[in-house]
Design a protein around this motif. Structure first.
Motif, PDB file in Angstrom:
ATOM      1  N   THR A  68       0.823  -1.216   0.000  1.00 55.78           N
ATOM      2  CA  THR A  68       0.000   0.000   0.000  1.00 55.78           C
ATOM      3  C   THR A  68       0.858   1.268   0.000  1.00 55.78           C
ATOM      4  O   THR A  68       0.407   2.335  -0.404  1.00 55.78           O
ATOM      5  CB  THR A  68      -0.986   0.040   1.185  1.00 55.78           C
ATOM      6  N   THR A  69       2.113   1.163   0.491  1.00 58.87           N
ATOM      7  CA  THR A  69       2.970   2.353   0.518  1.00 58.87           C
ATOM      8  C   THR A  69       4.158   2.221  -0.439  1.00 58.87           C
ATOM      9  O   THR A  69       4.806   3.215  -0.759  1.00 58.87           O
ATOM     10  CB  THR A  69       3.551   2.600   1.930  1.00 58.87           C
ATOM     11  N   GLY A  70       4.475   0.980  -0.818  1.00 54.03           N
ATOM     12  CA  GLY A  70       5.630   0.757  -1.683  1.00 54.03           C
ATOM     13  C   GLY A  70       6.953   0.778  -0.931  1.00 54.03           C
ATOM     14  O   GLY A  70       8.019   0.633  -1.521  1.00 54.03           O
ATOM     15  N   ALA A  71       6.896   0.950   0.404  1.00 52.73           N
ATOM     16  CA  ALA A  71       8.126   0.969   1.217  1.00 52.73           C
ATOM     17  C   ALA A  71       8.073  -0.214   2.196  1.00 52.73           C
ATOM     18  O   ALA A  71       6.988  -0.715   2.482  1.00 52.73           O
ATOM     19  CB  ALA A  71       8.204   2.275   1.985  1.00 52.73           C
ATOM     20  N   PRO A  72       9.228  -0.631   2.735  1.00 60.12           N
ATOM     21  CA  PRO A  72       9.179  -1.709   3.742  1.00 60.12           C
ATOM     22  C   PRO A  72       8.319  -1.286   4.941  1.00 60.12           C
ATOM     23  O   PRO A  72       8.254  -0.082   5.256  1.00 60.12           O
ATOM     24  CB  PRO A  72      10.631  -1.872   4.167  1.00 60.12           C
TER      25      PRO A  72
END
Ligand code: HEC
Ligand code: HEC
Length: 216
Positions: free
Chosen positions: A82-86
């Protein structure tokens, strides 16, 4: 030294140690409230948002080791689609706000708190799934380190796992099975978790997430 003086000194020393520990807890609470931890891990570390971990009542040494690893960039983990980050990125971003002493104190504070109640899921997990989770947990030998029902870790550096969010549990297990999470003492998990199938992980996470540590 006269016995009475000796015991007075011992009492004063014990008192100062208790006061020092109370100060550390108060400082840790301040860190928790002012350095944005509460926004994600909830009031008193017991009501985390989304799929984030509960911290209240966790082992102090485990907490501190994870915090140090996260700050040093050693705990990476999987990406939140949903955020594209870890998942851990939000924590990494605020770690410049805290020093080593803050981490020690916040770990002390969080471990001193009573664990929260399990997060209810709607609809509730099926009884068959919970039974399969209990069976897998016992037959795979998780108990030898996390204790019966995941409520009594056998070393201070091992985490309590009962009552954590089901999605968080599944993610942590999968990350260790797939060797994405390799920091801390995660190597101790590798031999056991590699025997768990995806179905075992889903079932164990559901079952563990509904165990009420606040009742134990
Ligand atoms: C933006 C949200 C966010 C903020 C702010 C945040 N955390 Fe976290 N925290 C997370 C997430 C998400 C994870 C789990 C990461 C993962 O899945 O690998 C986590 C993991 C942890 C863990 C490891 C728990 C475990 O069971 O292994 C500790 C300890 C922790 N956070 C403490 C803190 C403290 C103390 C602060 C404030 C200094 C803080 N966090 C601020 C989101 C946040
Ligand atoms: C030999 C000891 C050992 C065994 C056996 C073991 N674990 Fe662990 N487990 C650990 C340690 C140590 C950690 C902390 C890893 C770290 O430092 O990052 C851990 C971490 C975890 C975590 C992550 C907790 C968190 O807050 O992030 C979960 C979930 C978990 N174990 C579940 C299991 C399950 C399920 C089994 C059985 C299939 C199992 N473990 C078997 C030692 C063990």
């Amino acid at each position: 030294m006269r016995p009475i003086l000796k015991s007075l000194l011992a009492a004063a020393f014990a008192l100062s140690a208790t006061v020092a520990s109370a100060d550390a807890i108060a400082d840790g609470k301040k860190v928790y409230m002012t350095k944005s931890c509460m926004a994600c891990h909830g009031i008193k570390g017991a009501k985390p948002v989304l799929s984030y971990p509960m911290l209240a009542g966790q082992n102090e040494k485990y907490l501190l080791n994870q915090l140090k690893d996260i700050k040093a960039g050693k705990r990476v983990g999987t990406v939140d689609t949903t955020t594209g980050a870890p998942f851990v990125q939000g924590m990494i971003d605020i770690m410049h706000l805290v020093d080593d002493n803050d981490l020690k104190n916040v770990a002390k504070y969080l471990s001193s708190l009573p664990p929260g109640k399990p997060k209810p899921v709607d609809p509730p997990f099926e009884a068959d799934l919970l039974a399969a989770g209990e069976k897998a947990f016992n037959s795979l030998g998780c108990k030898s380190c996390h204790g019966a029902n995941g409520v009594k870790p056998t070393a201070k550096t091992y985490p309590f796992i009962a009552g954590l969010n089901a999605q968080y549990l599944a993610r942590a297990m999968t990350e260790m099975r797939d060797k994405v999470r390799v920091g801390g003492q995660s190597k101790l998990m590798f031999g056991t978790i590699k025997k768990a199938s995806d179905e075992d992980i889903t079932a164990m996470s559901a079952w563990l997430s509904q165990i009420d540590r606040s009742a134990n």
